[in-house]
Design a protein around this motif. Sequence first.
Motif, PDB file in Angstrom:
ATOM      1  N   LYS A  60       0.135   3.272  -5.989  1.00 41.38           N
ATOM      2  CA  LYS A  60      -0.264   2.241  -5.033  1.00 41.38           C
ATOM      3  C   LYS A  60      -0.639   2.895  -3.701  1.00 41.38           C
ATOM      4  O   LYS A  60       0.022   3.839  -3.261  1.00 41.38           O
ATOM      5  CB  LYS A  60       0.870   1.241  -4.823  1.00 41.38           C
ATOM      6  N   GLY A  83      -5.797   2.542   2.580  1.00 40.90           N
ATOM      7  CA  GLY A  83      -4.576   1.984   3.129  1.00 40.90           C
ATOM      8  C   GLY A  83      -4.738   1.572   4.584  1.00 40.90           C
ATOM      9  O   GLY A  83      -5.743   1.880   5.242  1.00 40.90           O
ATOM     10  N   ASN A 133       2.630   4.734 -14.427  1.00 39.04           N
ATOM     11  CA  ASN A 133       2.204   3.687 -13.509  1.00 39.04           C
ATOM     12  C   ASN A 133       1.097   4.183 -12.582  1.00 39.04           C
ATOM     13  O   ASN A 133       1.138   5.321 -12.109  1.00 39.04           O
ATOM     14  CB  ASN A 133       3.386   3.205 -12.654  1.00 39.04           C
ATOM     15  N   GLU A 134       0.141   3.319 -12.338  1.00 36.47           N
ATOM     16  CA  GLU A 134      -0.940   3.646 -11.411  1.00 36.47           C
ATOM     17  C   GLU A 134      -0.380   3.680  -9.994  1.00 36.47           C
ATOM     18  O   GLU A 134       0.384   2.798  -9.609  1.00 36.47           O
ATOM     19  CB  GLU A 134      -2.021   2.562 -11.533  1.00 36.47           C
ATOM     20  N   GLU A 169      -9.824   2.443  -2.886  1.00 40.06           N
ATOM     21  CA  GLU A 169      -8.997   1.581  -2.040  1.00 40.06           C
ATOM     22  C   GLU A 169      -8.540   2.404  -0.832  1.00 40.06           C
ATOM     23  O   GLU A 169      -8.305   3.606  -0.951  1.00 40.06           O
ATOM     24  CB  GLU A 169      -7.782   1.078  -2.826  1.00 40.06           C
ATOM     25  N   LYS A 215      -6.819   5.761  -2.016  1.00 37.07           N
ATOM     26  CA  LYS A 215      -6.687   5.828  -3.470  1.00 37.07           C
ATOM     27  C   LYS A 215      -8.008   6.311  -4.050  1.00 37.07           C
ATOM     28  O   LYS A 215      -9.078   5.808  -3.699  1.00 37.07           O
ATOM     29  CB  LYS A 215      -6.327   4.460  -4.034  1.00 37.07           C
ATOM     30  N   THR A 235      -0.856   3.391   0.230  1.00 37.23           N
ATOM     31  CA  THR A 235       0.079   3.113   1.322  1.00 37.23           C
ATOM     32  C   THR A 235      -0.592   3.431   2.657  1.00 37.23           C
ATOM     33  O   THR A 235      -1.722   3.939   2.697  1.00 37.23           O
ATOM     34  CB  THR A 235       1.357   3.952   1.172  1.00 37.23           C
TER      35      THR A 235
END
Length: 357
Positions: free
Chosen positions: A21, A80, A18-19, A78, A28, A23
């Motif tokens: 996420k 957080g 899974n990639e 990305e 990211k 926080t």
Amino acid sequence: MKAALWYGKNHVRVEEINEPKVTKGNIKIKVKWCGICGSDLHEYLGGPIFIPVGQPHPLSGTTAPVVLGHEFSGEVVEVGEGVTKFEIGDRVIVEPIVSCGKCPACLEGKYNLCSSLGFHGLCGSGGGLAEYTVFPEEFVHKIPEGMSYEKAALVEPMAVALHSIRIGNFKIGDTALVLGSGPIGLATIECLKSAGAKLVIVLQRKSIRQEYAKRAGADVVLDPNEVDIVEEVKKLTNGVGVDVAFETTGAQIGFDIGINSLKFEGTMVITSIWENTVSFNPNTLVFTEKKIVGTLAYRHEFPATIGAINDGRIKAEGYITKKIYLDNIVEEGFGALTGPEKKNHVKILVTPDKGLL
């Protein structure tokens, strides 16, 4: 996403996971390049050492299998909540320390000595041998304009060497012996020369690594199969011995030669990770007031290392001997670094992006 996972000794495989996420307080990163480190090799050949098996790591809360890779560069995709220093599109390097921030060492700013210390790419918090990873903003650094992603991936091993020089209290004009010229040995040679070493002697058996050592700045390279290293070191230092020795082999021969090559009150810095114990007579230290000090990773050296590479004080040239695709890491990465051609390699860089090859 694809990632290289450590399952056990001699057992690494690339799988779909899974990639991660993003926080709060984290960013990211889309990984561009990740080096295979000597620590990764130790885990592959003789682990687990740092990797949590059976009992979860106190900070990551996970056990093997873990995503490998801690020498990497990438692009922020990305951010957080609460992140202020980074924006999408920033080019970055991760300082892969996983620390609690609360123990006595952390409170003194010595986060590399955290009582619960882990490393991203070893402790189960994710890693750079994957398409994406997530990491706290405080341990991420921007890549200067003009520095390539490939060269940025060399900052981590160079920071290890720079920290070892600081721990050894090395001064301008001092003499040094570097035991071994693998990636960390070579980084140590280069950092010593940039720090103003008067003389850098290197122990290296006959192989292409002798040429690598000279290219990194070694003044003299000696083969223990051909000469008595201690005797030669004494000749080169007017019978005194070197001020500081840096042990990067993780072998008894390096340990012994390092101690015996020191001058009175000299210091041996142990940078290597050991798979076996060593034996020595403490009188070697008592009668001459020599010192042995360990060094682990780095703390607060990333900015200085980035700056020194960026302005050319540390050239970091010729270290990348191979670039490979993540899917091929077992055969072309670990296989190459543990097989017949291992002496030819310094740093193998891995990318999850086939378009970069």
